[in-house]
Design an enzyme around this catalytic site. Structure first.
Site, mmCIF file in Angstrom:
data_model
loop_
_atom_site.group_PDB
_atom_site.id
_atom_site.type_symbol
_atom_site.label_atom_id
_atom_site.label_comp_id
_atom_site.label_asym_id
_atom_site.label_seq_id
_atom_site.Cartn_x
_atom_site.Cartn_y
_atom_site.Cartn_z
ATOM 1 N N PHE A 60 0.855 -1.186 0.000
ATOM 2 C CA PHE A 60 0.000 0.000 0.000
ATOM 3 C C PHE A 60 0.892 1.238 0.000
ATOM 4 O O PHE A 60 2.056 1.160 0.389
ATOM 5 C CB PHE A 60 -0.884 0.002 1.253
ATOM 6 N N GLN A 99 -7.795 14.777 4.195
ATOM 7 C CA GLN A 99 -7.248 13.907 3.157
ATOM 8 C C GLN A 99 -8.186 13.780 1.958
ATOM 9 O O GLN A 99 -9.348 13.416 2.124
ATOM 10 C CB GLN A 99 -6.974 12.512 3.724
ATOM 11 N N HIS A 134 -8.602 11.505 -1.041
ATOM 12 C CA HIS A 134 -8.142 10.225 -1.576
ATOM 13 C C HIS A 134 -7.932 10.413 -3.069
ATOM 14 O O HIS A 134 -8.780 11.008 -3.730
ATOM 15 C CB HIS A 134 -9.196 9.147 -1.292
ATOM 16 N N LEU A 144 -15.548 5.722 -3.573
ATOM 17 C CA LEU A 144 -14.158 5.322 -3.436
ATOM 18 C C LEU A 144 -13.750 4.197 -4.388
ATOM 19 O O LEU A 144 -14.485 3.233 -4.587
ATOM 20 C CB LEU A 144 -13.909 4.872 -1.992
ATOM 21 N N GLU A 178 -7.402 1.934 -2.800
ATOM 22 C CA GLU A 178 -5.968 2.013 -3.062
ATOM 23 C C GLU A 178 -5.406 0.619 -3.366
ATOM 24 O O GLU A 178 -4.323 0.480 -3.942
ATOM 25 C CB GLU A 178 -5.274 2.613 -1.838
ATOM 26 N N ARG A 194 -0.825 9.335 -0.264
ATOM 27 C CA ARG A 194 -2.071 9.822 -0.860
ATOM 28 C C ARG A 194 -2.034 11.305 -1.206
ATOM 29 O O ARG A 194 -2.593 11.725 -2.215
ATOM 30 C CB ARG A 194 -3.237 9.548 0.098
ATOM 31 N N HIS A 253 -11.968 12.366 1.735
ATOM 32 C CA HIS A 253 -12.008 11.011 2.267
ATOM 33 C C HIS A 253 -11.846 10.914 3.778
ATOM 34 O O HIS A 253 -12.492 10.092 4.428
ATOM 35 C CB HIS A 253 -10.899 10.212 1.577
ATOM 36 N N ARG A 303 -2.413 10.799 6.331
ATOM 37 C CA ARG A 303 -2.555 9.411 6.797
ATOM 38 C C ARG A 303 -2.155 8.429 5.708
ATOM 39 O O ARG A 303 -2.500 8.626 4.549
ATOM 40 C CB ARG A 303 -4.013 9.151 7.187
#
Lengths: 251, 575
Positions: free
Chosen positions: B122, B235, B237, B251, B254, B285, B350, B385
């Site tokens: 990730f 954030q 995304h 969404l 990821e 991100r 997000h 994050r």
């Protein structure tokens, strides 16, 4: 994305409560890719601010927005407007098997009380926390369930015969299957299936499987194997004895 | 007076039944106290259910070199060192045990060849670290926690909104709210209250968040006198759906990039090579979101204003097995078969890195007896994050909050409730029905979303932020005169009135904080101050309520002990 042949659609929405109700027509402008839930939101913000609708994710992951669209139980967030005949009103009713609270919102609390009857996961004594993906795959099918309760809604044991007292419904057979077939689980739920969830009342019409938005093979993969377990446990004395002696590993 | 509402009593009251709230409830229950949990939706529908990619925990099942130190280092680097170091340390150290615990409660993760929990790559994580269940990890997590909690005996109050925290002197005494179904009022008396209400995405137009994400818990805490911190860090995304219009913002996990997905612009160029040649699509991100946004702004975007995300080079079976809900989502909502063609994606609001300021060990706020965990709290993630760190955050700090809340409750007398505050809240809640003129709440909400989307988005500048503040002021005035039609029976218009109040409060906190921070760091990008500023790297913006007015004060970033500084200085041993 297909062109939308109509500029507007008519939604015929049930408006009412436990005592009383009628349908009301609303005209909604169409945009490409629009789903029924989008249309309901449009009605809410432009015409009927108190229209009661449950929803959360709007992505088919939470199972909140179930309703009966043109008579078919669906997730409204996954029902595209361009999949419906737009030259006639689209009817939207709350799920029939549950008491209406208001408009499209029903009282589904009964489901939560059924879930409490099912003994939770309990690992076998001295278990080693290793599992094969193959064994996990089988159970993950059941664990995809998003609790939209559409299967409960169409099950005739609940919908037509109202046997909520004796019967758990497909959702909770799926739930039980996910525990019973967990590779490391050590509890038998056969007694609960027979006595509390009334699995014998299911006569395998597969209505539940047809409406499942997650494509879970509810009847073939959950209910039938569970029925077999109940039969083995209660109606096969030899097997029962062998099991008792060996306190056998679960299949 | 009490006939106007019912009263429930608990040692610990938890507001919010997502991952953090349920984990807190389970821990508090195991301490032998009486626990109640309140949620705005039905149980099991909280935002955690939508988490897709996985839970970050250095279990080293796939990459054996991984350990908590590497996870700590990645988290701090991803957060541009604005993180609370102690939270980042606790999180990295405790996450593996929290995941094992989930498994012991019945969660079924994908497996490695040798039968352990499988972990995937990730963004920003040096090693393969995300424990997952295809692309529906959150559903597995919430179902496991929900059933554990229910069987342990939590009292669950579903479809109930809290509109005010009650206090006895300085300490917390409970909460006031209403049942969404019937519209009746309800009072919870509690010795400890834990806020696990998530974020504020619904203040933006394009968001992956559900209607519940209206900043309630942050607003409740702020109004009760607790501190909010790092509110400028929102954030976006990088990958939300952009077409068709109705699905905008939904969404796209990821995990698509974690499984090898490639980002391209309309010219077919793999543009991440220009922005982060080393990590490419698996950059953090903030970087990927800005990169996509920049490509679109410079006219290299796709037909509908996004970038292409392509996973079709992988075998179709593999894509369907590892990303089943993405496959169905695109096929059913956008007529796109992701095993054969690319997806169109663009940034979507997000997650909130900022939130209620808490103690790292106990999750307690500055108000005795008031705790916060999960997205509603601040500290772990700093300025940005990492994907997967949210689910582990919920478990690690949910547990810590539940434990500390139970301990606090055991050592405390039952608080006294000031019923005049309740009367005041009842009046406040009923006022929109009594006004004969005034507009409904939907248009005000829509205008707030337009303001935040346009002026407080990925790239910010002083002029936009000042304009946003003045627009929020106008929206607050409109909201103060809002009118509601119909009855109190399940009335979404009425429900939106209070959610809107919370959103306006928190949107203002975000905007004021963004205006104050004159630098670019993590998710906060100022076009008028495009560089990192070392002086700003040493301080946080704290939002406090001072004589009824929102005020900003600065607080120093906590000094890290030398052994951890040493850890950060070391090379990560990246692949």
């Amino acid at each position: 994305m297909a062109e939308v042949p109509f500029a507007e659609a008519t939604l015929q929405i049930f408006r009412g409560n436990r005592e009383d109700g009628k349908t009301v027509d609303y005209r909604v402008p169409l945009v490409p890719g629009m789903v029924v839930l989008d249309a309901l939101h449009w009605v809410q913000s432009h015409q009927a601010p108190d229209l009661a609708v449950r929803w959360n994710c709007k992505a088919g992951k939470c199972g909140s927005c179930s309703a009966e669209v043109n008579g078919r139980p669906r997730l409204t967030c996954k029902t595209r407007m361009d999949s419906l005949p737009l030259d006639q009103p689209i009817t939207i009713f709350p799920m029939k098997a549950f008491p209406v609270i208001k408009d499209l919102v029903t009282d589904v609390s009964w489901n939560f009380s059924v879930n409490r009857k099912i003994p939770p996961f309990q690992p076998r004594a001295g278990v080693v926390w290793k599992m094969d993906q193959r064994d996990v795959d089988r159970v993950q099918e059941f664990r995809k369930c998003i609790e939209c309760f559409l299967c409960q809604n169409v099950c005739h044991v609940l919908r037509d015969h109202g046997k909520q007292e004796q019967f758990g419904g497909p959702r909770f057979f799926v739930r039980t299957a996910s525990l019973e077939m967990h590779p490391l689980d050590g509890v038998s739920r056969a007694h609960v299936l027979k006595e509390e969830l009334g699995i014998g009342l299911c006569n395998i019409t597969k209505c539940c499987t047809e409406v499942c938005p997650e494509d879970i093979h509810i009847t073939d993969n959950a209910i039938i194997p569970l029925k077999e377990r109940v039969v083995d446990e209660f109606y096969d004395p030899l097997l029962r004895l062998v099991r008792k002696i060996r306190s056998a590993k679960k299949i | 007076m009490t006939s106007r509402y019912e009263v429930h009593e608990h040692d610990v009251l938890i507001i919010g039944a997502g991952g953090a709230g349920l984990r807190a409830a389970i821990e508090a229950l195991s301490q032998g106290v009486r626990v109640g949990i309140v949620c705005k939706s039905l149980l099991g529908k909280a935002h955690t259910v939508m988490a897709e990619g996985g839970i970050a925990a250095a279990m080293a099942n796939v990459d054996t070199s991984d350990d908590w130190r590497a996870h700590f280092r990645d988290t701090m680097r991803g957060g541009k060192f604005l993180n609370n170091w102690r939270m980042a340390q606790l999180h990295a150290q405790e996450a593996p045990e929290r995941v094992r615990e989930l498994e012991q409660w019945g969660a079924l993760f994908d497996r490695t060849e040798d039968g352990n929990i499988l972990q995937r790559a990730f963004g920003g994580h040096t090693f393969k670290r995300l424990c997952h269940v295809g692309d529906r990890t959150g559903l597995e997590m919430i179902r496991t926690l929900q059933d554990r909690g229910v069987h342990l005996g939590i009292d669950v109050y579903m479809e109930c909104t809290i509109t005010r925290l009650l206090k006895d002197g300085n300490r917390v005494a409970g909460a006031f709210g209403y049942w969404r179904e019937q519209g009746r009022f309800v009072v919870f008396r509690a010795k400890s209250v834990v806020i696990c209400t998530g974020g504020i995405g619904k203040a933006w137009k394009i968001t992956s968040n559900s209607w519940e994400y209206t900043g309630d818990g942050m607003a409740l805490a702020y109004e009760a006198g607790a501190d909010l911190m790092d509110m400028e860090f929102v954030q976006f995304h990088p990958t939300g759906m952009v077409w068709p219009p109705g699905v905008q913002g939904i969404l796209v996990t990821e995990a698509v990039r974690g499984e090898g997905g490639i980002l391209r612009n309309k010219n077919g160029e793999r543009f991440m090579e220009r922005y982060d040649p080393k990590k490419l699509e698996l950059s953090t991100r903030d970087v990927v979101a800005r990169s996509i946004y920049t490509e679109v702004r410079e006219n290299r975007g796709t037909e509908h204003g996004g970038a292409y995300l392509d996973i079709s080079h992988k075998p179709a079976d593999y894509v369907k097995r590892k990303l089943p809900s993405m496959y169905h989502q695109f096929l059913e909502l956008a007529d796109v078969d992701i095993t054969r063609e690319p997806m169109e994606v663009g940034p979507t609001c997000h997650y909130m890195m900022g939130g209620i300021r808490v103690d790292a060990e106990t999750a307690q706020t500055s108000i005795p007896g008031l705790f916060a965990a999960g997205e509603a709290a601040v500290g772990l993630h700093g300025a940005n994050r990492l994907g997967g760190n949210s689910l582990s955050d919920l478990l690690v700090f949910g547990r810590r909050a539940g434990l500390a809340a139970a301990e606090h409750a055991r050592g405390t007398e039952t608080p006294t409730i000031d019923y005049s505050h309740i009367d005041e809240s009842v009046q406040q809640m009923l006022a929109p029905f009594e006004r004969l003129d005034g507009e409904g709440p939907y248009a005000i909400h829509s205008d707030l979303q337009t303001t935040m989307q346009g002026l407080v988005g990925i790239f910010r500048c002083e002029e936009d932020l000042r304009r946003a503040l003045s627009e929020i002021e106008t929206l607050k005035e409109r909201a103060a005169r809002v009118h509601v039609e119909g009855s109190r029976l399940f009335n979404p218009g009425w429900h939106l009135v209070w959610d809107l109040h919370s959103m306006l409060t928190i949107a203002e906190a975000v905007t004021r904080s963004a205006l104050a921070r004159r630098e670019s760091r993590g998710a906060h990008s100022r076009i008028d101050y495009p560089a990192l500023d070392d002086a700003w790297g040493k301080k946080h913006n704290v939002v406090v309520r001072n004589a009824g007015t929102m005020t900003l004060v600065e607080a120093p970033v906590l000094e890290m002990p030398d052994d951890l500084k040493q850890l950060l200085a070391e090379d990560s041993g990246a692949k």
